[in-house]
Write a protein that holds these residues in place. Structure first.
Motif, short mmCIF file in Angstrom:
data_model
loop_
_atom_site.label_atom_id
_atom_site.label_comp_id
_atom_site.label_asym_id
_atom_site.label_seq_id
_atom_site.Cartn_x
_atom_site.Cartn_y
_atom_site.Cartn_z
N LEU A 1 0.83 -1.21 0.00
CA LEU A 1 0.00 0.00 0.00
C LEU A 1 0.87 1.26 0.00
CD1 LEU A 1 -2.82 -1.01 2.51
CD2 LEU A 1 -3.06 -0.58 0.05
N MET A 2 1.96 1.23 0.75
CA MET A 2 2.85 2.38 0.78
C MET A 2 3.51 2.60 -0.58
SD MET A 2 4.52 1.86 4.57
CE MET A 2 5.98 2.73 4.14
N LEU A 3 3.95 1.53 -1.22
CA LEU A 3 4.57 1.67 -2.55
C LEU A 3 3.58 2.22 -3.56
CD1 LEU A 3 6.83 -1.49 -2.94
CD2 LEU A 3 7.54 0.89 -2.71
N MET A 4 2.34 1.74 -3.50
CA MET A 4 1.34 2.24 -4.43
C MET A 4 1.05 3.73 -4.19
SD MET A 4 -1.25 -1.00 -4.69
CE MET A 4 -2.53 -0.04 -5.44
N SER A 5 1.01 4.14 -2.93
CA SER A 5 0.77 5.56 -2.66
C SER A 5 1.96 6.41 -3.11
CB SER A 5 0.48 5.78 -1.17
OG SER A 5 1.63 5.59 -0.39
N TYR A 6 3.18 5.89 -2.98
CA TYR A 6 4.35 6.62 -3.47
C TYR A 6 4.30 6.77 -4.99
CZ TYR A 6 6.46 5.80 1.13
OH TYR A 6 6.72 5.77 2.46
N ALA A 7 3.88 5.71 -5.67
CA ALA A 7 3.79 5.78 -7.13
C ALA A 7 2.73 6.79 -7.57
CB ALA A 7 3.47 4.40 -7.70
N VAL A 8 1.61 6.81 -6.90
CA VAL A 8 0.56 7.78 -7.24
C VAL A 8 1.03 9.20 -6.95
CG1 VAL A 8 -1.77 8.56 -6.63
CG2 VAL A 8 -1.33 6.13 -7.01
N ASN A 9 1.76 9.38 -5.84
CA ASN A 9 2.30 10.70 -5.53
C ASN A 9 3.29 11.16 -6.60
OD1 ASN A 9 0.82 10.96 -3.21
ND2 ASN A 9 2.47 10.29 -1.87
N LEU A 10 4.15 10.27 -7.06
CA LEU A 10 5.07 10.61 -8.14
C LEU A 10 4.32 10.98 -9.41
CD1 LEU A 10 7.94 7.99 -7.82
CD2 LEU A 10 8.14 10.46 -7.61
N PHE A 11 3.26 10.25 -9.70
CA PHE A 11 2.47 10.53 -10.89
C PHE A 11 1.82 11.92 -10.80
CE2 PHE A 11 -1.67 10.34 -13.07
CZ PHE A 11 -1.22 10.17 -14.37
N ILE A 12 1.21 12.21 -9.66
CA ILE A 12 0.58 13.53 -9.49
C ILE A 12 1.63 14.63 -9.55
CG2 ILE A 12 -0.67 14.99 -7.86
CD1 ILE A 12 -2.11 12.47 -6.89
N PHE A 13 2.77 14.41 -8.92
CA PHE A 13 3.82 15.41 -8.93
C PHE A 13 4.35 15.65 -10.34
CE2 PHE A 13 8.15 16.97 -7.99
CZ PHE A 13 7.79 18.04 -7.20
N ALA A 14 4.43 14.60 -11.14
CA ALA A 14 4.92 14.74 -12.52
C ALA A 14 3.92 15.48 -13.40
CB ALA A 14 5.21 13.37 -13.12
N MET A 15 2.64 15.47 -13.03
CA MET A 15 1.64 16.18 -13.82
C MET A 15 1.82 17.69 -13.74
SD MET A 15 -0.14 14.03 -15.42
CE MET A 15 1.37 13.13 -15.61
N GLY A 16 2.56 18.15 -12.74
CA GLY A 16 2.83 19.58 -12.61
C GLY A 16 3.99 20.04 -13.47
N ARG A 17 4.38 19.27 -14.44
CA ARG A 17 5.49 19.54 -15.35
C ARG A 17 6.83 19.40 -14.65
NH1 ARG A 17 4.75 25.03 -17.08
NH2 ARG A 17 2.80 25.05 -16.00
N LEU A 18 7.69 18.60 -15.24
CA LEU A 18 9.05 18.46 -14.73
C LEU A 18 9.91 19.51 -15.42
CD1 LEU A 18 9.36 14.59 -14.96
CD2 LEU A 18 8.91 15.96 -12.94
N SER A 19 10.56 20.31 -14.64
CA SER A 19 11.42 21.33 -15.22
C SER A 19 12.74 21.37 -14.46
CB SER A 19 10.74 22.70 -15.20
OG SER A 19 10.38 23.04 -13.89
N VAL A 20 13.81 21.52 -15.20
CA VAL A 20 15.14 21.57 -14.62
C VAL A 20 15.72 22.95 -14.90
CG1 VAL A 20 17.43 20.52 -14.65
CG2 VAL A 20 15.42 19.10 -15.01
N ASP A 21 16.39 23.52 -13.92
CA ASP A 21 17.05 24.83 -14.04
C ASP A 21 16.06 25.96 -14.33
OD1 ASP A 21 19.49 23.67 -13.53
OD2 ASP A 21 19.93 23.34 -15.64
N ARG A 22 14.88 25.87 -13.75
CA ARG A 22 13.90 26.96 -13.87
C ARG A 22 13.59 27.49 -12.49
NH1 ARG A 22 9.88 25.39 -18.64
NH2 ARG A 22 11.46 25.29 -20.26
#
Length: 114
Positions: free
Chosen positions: A32-53
């Motif tokens: 359950l913890m791994l699945m919640s971490y994966a969903v959190n990563l997915f939601i976080f990635a939806m906010g656009r990944l940007s480097v050096d901004r």
């Protein structure tokens, strides 16, 4: 970068599903913890990944939404982390209580017959 993150999210979520199907309570909790971490990563990635901004607009310049990170997924992930921690603590207490009452940590409460 996006492909690596997508593959990582898929592997973490798949590992969580595999652990949920195991017979022991602690393995279910870790799944359950791994699945919640994966969903959190997915939601976080939806906010656009940007480097050096920059995370904030420099003073005296007009804000350009294309250069800024979206704060809504970050707030959602932060909230999900707190709720996930509380849920994990509750499940751990219930798991310890069930172990004390039944004498086993199997999900169905019975040791397999050999």
């Amino acid at each position: 970068m996006e492909a690596v993150l997508a593959i990582t999210i898929g592997i973490v979520f798949g590992s969580g599903i595999w652990l949920i199907l195991r017979p022991r309570s602690f393995q279910v909790l870790i799944g359950l913890m791994l699945m919640s971490y994966a969903v959190n990563l997915f939601i976080f990635a939806m906010g656009r990944l940007s480097v050096d901004r920059p995370p904030l607009t420099p003073a005296g310049t007009p804000p350009d939404p294309a250069l800024l990170a979206d704060p809504v997924p970050q707030a959602l992930v932060l909230t999900a982390i707190v709720i996930g921690f509380a849920t994990t603590a509750l499940y751990l207490v219930v798991m310890i209580g069930a172990r004390g009452l039944t004498g086993t940590d199997h999900v169905d409460g019975e040791e397999p017959e050999e």
